[in-house]
Scaffold this motif. Sequence first.
Motif, PDB file in Angstrom:
ATOM      1  N   ARG A 114      44.563  45.591  29.941  1.00 44.09           N
ATOM      2  CA  ARG A 114      45.175  44.373  29.397  1.00 44.09           C
ATOM      3  C   ARG A 114      46.671  44.295  29.657  1.00 44.09           C
ATOM      4  O   ARG A 114      47.358  45.308  29.761  1.00 44.09           O
ATOM      5  N   THR A 115      47.167  43.062  29.707  1.00 42.76           N
ATOM      6  CA  THR A 115      48.612  42.839  29.751  1.00 42.76           C
ATOM      7  C   THR A 115      49.137  42.847  28.311  1.00 42.76           C
ATOM      8  O   THR A 115      48.348  42.757  27.365  1.00 42.76           O
ATOM      9  N   PRO A 116      50.459  42.901  28.136  1.00 48.02           N
ATOM     10  CA  PRO A 116      51.007  42.843  26.769  1.00 48.02           C
ATOM     11  C   PRO A 116      50.617  41.552  26.037  1.00 48.02           C
ATOM     12  O   PRO A 116      50.591  41.513  24.816  1.00 48.02           O
ATOM     13  N   GLU A 117      50.308  40.499  26.783  1.00 45.82           N
ATOM     14  CA  GLU A 117      49.890  39.257  26.125  1.00 45.82           C
ATOM     15  C   GLU A 117      48.403  39.272  25.793  1.00 45.82           C
ATOM     16  O   GLU A 117      47.879  38.301  25.222  1.00 45.82           O
ATOM     17  N   GLY A 118      47.726  40.336  26.199  1.00 38.77           N
ATOM     18  CA  GLY A 118      46.316  40.446  25.875  1.00 38.77           C
ATOM     19  C   GLY A 118      45.391  39.865  26.929  1.00 38.77           C
ATOM     20  O   GLY A 118      44.195  39.713  26.708  1.00 38.77           O
ATOM     21  N   LYS A 119      45.952  39.553  28.095  1.00 40.71           N
ATOM     22  CA  LYS A 119      45.100  39.046  29.183  1.00 40.71           C
ATOM     23  C   LYS A 119      44.651  40.212  30.061  1.00 40.71           C
ATOM     24  O   LYS A 119      45.077  41.346  29.871  1.00 40.71           O
ATOM     25  N   ILE A 120      43.829  39.875  31.072  1.00 38.75           N
ATOM     26  CA  ILE A 120      43.391  40.910  32.012  1.00 38.75           C
ATOM     27  C   ILE A 120      44.574  41.330  32.881  1.00 38.75           C
ATOM     28  O   ILE A 120      45.255  40.496  33.466  1.00 38.75           O
ATOM     29  N   MET A 121      44.813  42.634  32.940  1.00 43.53           N
ATOM     30  CA  MET A 121      45.933  43.190  33.701  1.00 43.53           C
ATOM     31  C   MET A 121      45.654  43.110  35.202  1.00 43.53           C
ATOM     32  O   MET A 121      44.519  43.252  35.630  1.00 43.53           O
ATOM     33  N   GLN A 122      46.697  42.862  35.964  1.00 45.68           N
ATOM     34  CA  GLN A 122      46.546  42.823  37.426  1.00 45.68           C
ATOM     35  C   GLN A 122      47.608  43.691  38.084  1.00 45.68           C
ATOM     36  O   GLN A 122      48.765  43.681  37.666  1.00 45.68           O
ATOM     37  N   ARG A 123      47.182  44.425  39.107  1.00 42.90           N
ATOM     38  CA  ARG A 123      48.113  45.358  39.754  1.00 42.90           C
ATOM     39  C   ARG A 123      48.392  44.933  41.205  1.00 42.90           C
ATOM     40  O   ARG A 123      47.597  44.229  41.802  1.00 42.90           O
ATOM     41  N   PRO A 124      49.546  45.344  41.747  1.00 41.21           N
ATOM     42  CA  PRO A 124      49.834  45.033  43.147  1.00 41.21           C
ATOM     43  C   PRO A 124      48.956  45.875  44.063  1.00 41.21           C
ATOM     44  O   PRO A 124      48.500  46.953  43.683  1.00 41.21           O
ATOM     45  N   PHE A 125      48.732  45.397  45.262  1.00 41.64           N
ATOM     46  CA  PHE A 125      47.892  46.104  46.228  1.00 41.64           C
ATOM     47  C   PHE A 125      48.333  45.712  47.630  1.00 41.64           C
ATOM     48  O   PHE A 125      49.001  44.687  47.807  1.00 41.64           O
ATOM     49  N   GLY A 126      47.928  46.519  48.590  1.00 40.80           N
ATOM     50  CA  GLY A 126      48.378  46.311  49.954  1.00 40.80           C
ATOM     51  C   GLY A 126      48.142  44.893  50.464  1.00 40.80           C
ATOM     52  O   GLY A 126      47.022  44.396  50.419  1.00 40.80           O
ATOM     53  N   ALA A 127      49.205  44.238  50.954  1.00 42.89           N
ATOM     54  CA  ALA A 127      49.161  42.939  51.623  1.00 42.89           C
ATOM     55  C   ALA A 127      48.728  41.778  50.730  1.00 42.89           C
ATOM     56  O   ALA A 127      48.424  40.689  51.209  1.00 42.89           O
ATOM     57  N   HIS A 128      48.711  41.997  49.418  1.00 40.33           N
ATOM     58  CA  HIS A 128      48.556  40.870  48.499  1.00 40.33           C
ATOM     59  C   HIS A 128      49.948  40.396  48.107  1.00 40.33           C
ATOM     60  O   HIS A 128      50.797  41.203  47.722  1.00 40.33           O
ATOM     61  N   SER A 129      50.196  39.094  48.180  1.00 44.11           N
ATOM     62  CA  SER A 129      51.542  38.580  47.899  1.00 44.11           C
ATOM     63  C   SER A 129      51.936  38.754  46.436  1.00 44.11           C
ATOM     64  O   SER A 129      53.116  38.800  46.110  1.00 44.11           O
ATOM     65  N   PHE A 130      50.937  38.771  45.576  1.00 47.15           N
ATOM     66  CA  PHE A 130      51.242  38.891  44.151  1.00 47.15           C
ATOM     67  C   PHE A 130      50.417  40.019  43.536  1.00 47.15           C
ATOM     68  O   PHE A 130      49.465  40.510  44.153  1.00 47.15           O
ATOM     69  N   ARG A 131      50.776  40.356  42.304  1.00 47.35           N
ATOM     70  CA  ARG A 131      49.963  41.338  41.576  1.00 47.35           C
ATOM     71  C   ARG A 131      48.647  40.649  41.218  1.00 47.35           C
ATOM     72  O   ARG A 131      48.645  39.704  40.429  1.00 47.35           O
TER      73      ARG A 131
END
Lengths: 247, 242, 583
Positions: free
Chosen positions: C111-128
């Motif tokens: 989870r993110t601090p706001e309680g949503k699904i957390m997303q992480r950066p990864f190779g060649a993705h412009s955003f997390r």
Amino acid sequence: MAQTAESLQPTKRKSHALPYWVEPTFTVVALGLFGLYTLWLVFFQSSGQFHNYLSPFFSPTESWGIKVLPAIWVLWSPLLFRATCYYYRKEIYRGFFHDPVSCAVPESRKYYFGETRFPFSWTNLHRWFWYVAVIVLVFLWIDAVQAFIFNGHFGIGLGSIIMLINVGLLTAYTFSCHAFRHLIGGGSQKFSCSDGRPTTRYKWWNRVSAWNEHHGTYAWISMFFVWFTDVYIRLLMNGVIHDVRFF
Amino acid sequence: MPDEITLSVYRGDKSGGQEVEYKVPIQTGMVVLDALHFIQAHDAPDLAVRWNCKAAHCGSCSAEINGSPKLLCKTRVDDYVGEVIHIRPMHSFPVIKDLVTDVSWNYEKLRQVPAFQPAIKAPFTLQQRDVDRIQEFRNCIECFLCQNICHVLRDHDAKDRYWGPRLMIRIAELEMHPLDTGDRLDLLKGAAGVGMCNITKCCTVVCPQGIDITDNGIIPLKERVADVYWDPLGGLVRKLHK
Amino acid sequence: MSEDIAYHEYDVLVIGAGGAGLRAAIEAAENGLKTAVLGKSLLGKAHTVMAEGGVAAALGNVDPQDGWETHFYDTCRSAHFINDYRMAEIHAKEAPDRVLELEYWGAVFDRTPEGKIMQRPFGAHSFRRLAHVGDRTGKEIIRTLEQKIMTLNVDVYQEITATKLFKDQERIAGCIAYYREDGRFAVFTAKAVVIATGGWGKAYKVTSNSWESTGDGAALAFRAGAELADMEMVQFHPTGMTWPPGARGILVTEGVRGEGGFLCNSEGERFMEKYDPVRKDLSSRDVVARGIYKEVKAGRGTPHGGAWLDITHKGAAFIKHKLPGMYEQLLSLADVDITKSRFEVAPTIHYTMGGLRVDPYTGATSVPGLFAAGECAAGLHGANRLGGNSLSDILVFGRRAGAGAMEYAKDTKMPKIDDTEVQAEVERVLAPLSRTEGENPYKLHEDLQEIMAAHAGIERNGQSLEEGLGRIQELRERTEHQMAKGSRQFNPGWHGVFDVQNMVLLGEAIIRGAIERKESRGAQWRTDFPDELENQGKVNYVQRLTDHGIELHPEPVPEMPEELARLFKLGMAPGLANSARKE
């Protein structure tokens, strides 16, 4: 459903690991001796007081008119609290009932009903004994404070320190209890308030969870220390040793 | 270090069997599954062993190595230098062949657990602290080593009265989900038989994922059952609270 | 001896019990069709468990500028534009819904601090962008699908291997399979069949794939007349373990770099700055894998022929929380504590971008009634797959293939399977058991892996490929004369016979594709054609199996309409361009 014919007894490959029977044997010997000592207190000793030092086995001394053997008056509650303790249950089932004596060691008994029937189903009453244990703990704290008051004046003797450590260990044991961990917060499904901040119950649960990891250690140490405290006071009472006064 | 190790592997099926010895050259860092693959390629192509990922993620290669339930892919051969490595199938389940056992009972029981019943539609708003507990349980790889070691299933074969640690963890992850509305306590006390567990913790000891099955899963479930069946006072307080 | 064969009839039959197969079955079963799933392993053990880093979906939970346009943009760019833009568009648009659906079914993401699904950066993705659960996302997904399947009326056949697809005239009619447990046969007649059997990375020795990745479904469908596309595109994951020998190739998740880890060579140089100054260690997988390979070739490799990967600067607590599986894996298998020391990694075969050529909307192959989804299908990933796109692929296209099969099955009658074909297949499958002499499948598998590594590895050239083609055709001949000792009861040697046949067929297709694509693009790196060529970028190489062997022809890459093509003319990721415009 059928099972495979046989399995091997686990062997120990790490040289520092002890043979599997050491732990259950220790349990049987330690709890057995403690039990015998307790019985001796119940039937052959009527008090455990030396001046301002009061043995934890005989606290509180006030019995509000109820007539039983002095040691029995309070002893049943901590004993039942410990007997139904999740940690001691593991050790007792392993040591005394061989259910199982150790992991992957075959059991000889065919009949088993776990904790589904009396008397073992009564272990579910653990939380009630916890409530009583907390009341007893209050008296023990009063006793510990008394142990620092010599004839109306503050002082510190070896006995005072022993009694303070004793009640400290008992407190650690009592408040690291699995049932308490559940009651204080573990039983709730949600740990956050609607604004995303942690609930008070969560904070407590988190703290108790950390203590709970050492519940087994507290169980043994506090038991031995209660024993030791009584022995110390009994030796004082009989004049075998003399208390050391620091202050 | 010697350059060869002896493996004594159970060979047999429903009708019985015995251990057969094989010699395998030791390679640095070799795990027991590597050694079994060597045997398959050189001595016994029909040696049956389940495996998939070989990285302790899938939980297929459960067996008993010198009497201790373990994953074959995670057990290093060099832990046993100077000994014969005895490899047997899981004791609590019927042998199909060699190291492969019939674990279908576990899936039958998994099917019988009432599924997740969310109170609202996704996306959920949940804090990390709300899900930490259940993430520990969901880390289970269903290797069934806990089911294998559990003496209720292993020694007493009480599969009709107790569903075993894996199922307790499955129920715990649902009961502790902040948004689940299901109630599985009757099931727990009844058919699933949480009372059959006497918390002797062998399941926790063998779990390759390090899940604290007993302290974090089964004991809290026992307390939840006690809430309802052994604590009228607590039950009343909870009712008023709601 | 007449065989005791079990006969079953289904509306939709799904072959493969990984993420794509289970998702397809859920779609069909939820809509009331009689559905079955066949899997080679136990339920929930499929290769999906190995996916670690996360599932790519433009939820925008962490980076609100993210959206489907940027995910589409990243996917096509990494695919080097030979993917099917329609699949990339569908995928980018639908992935968020598929992830949320999993959450509703019980998946528990970080989870993110706001309680949503957390997303992480990864190779060649412009955003997390990668929704994840520590470093065990694939396990969470397959477990959720497994648990969902259990609530539905789906017959799950575990540990069963399909060996042949049958047709009724032109359309698909079902398959025959044997139970691994005891070698019994079962014939499944089905109105529609979904192939979801994953990739064929096991054709290579150093691979992150499990034994199951033998390409069974793709080979079966190929033999049944379906087309394969982009077979030359085989992904090397840059970071596989190098040591000990038994663990060589086991995956080290890209999440290690996503969470801040970096690569350096034996001289301590952070060499990725040289190969991709912008994205550095988080460049696309083809670039990073080639970077490591080049460093090793230039004599700057680590003791076991790889590069150093270092994440120690993030601290023990962070690593153990974010990458617990990696910490445990390297500690137990290689005696390396990654919180205290750097470790060696080298490229490992990870994913097959090519596969069955499918309709982008329904997953239909060129055989009526036969559908495909997941790694065994081609089209979404082109010349290089983005990390995290495979988990979203199986969800999005698993569902679509399930729906496609359902629609097809609704309007059709139960086909008939010709019994003489069944008998012939039973005979063929049992033959290796009765041979007293013949080839050893374990040995053939080793030979295949040697050929693939020598001729169709990370670095390729025309001459070596031609040589490889000759060798693999010889090998294919030998696979017809395999022998299996022992009985039909759970006999890995016997099972291996069919795995090897499938892999050799697909291995040949890989080599043929690689010969034909005379350029370097994404995963295809040819030293004799080192550049990306414009004319080659306009075609996919499609292969078909005929009586005369494999035939290959180019097909034009579908051309993007203007409203999508303009996304690539902004000079930056669409999400960034949008926010720049607002400022």
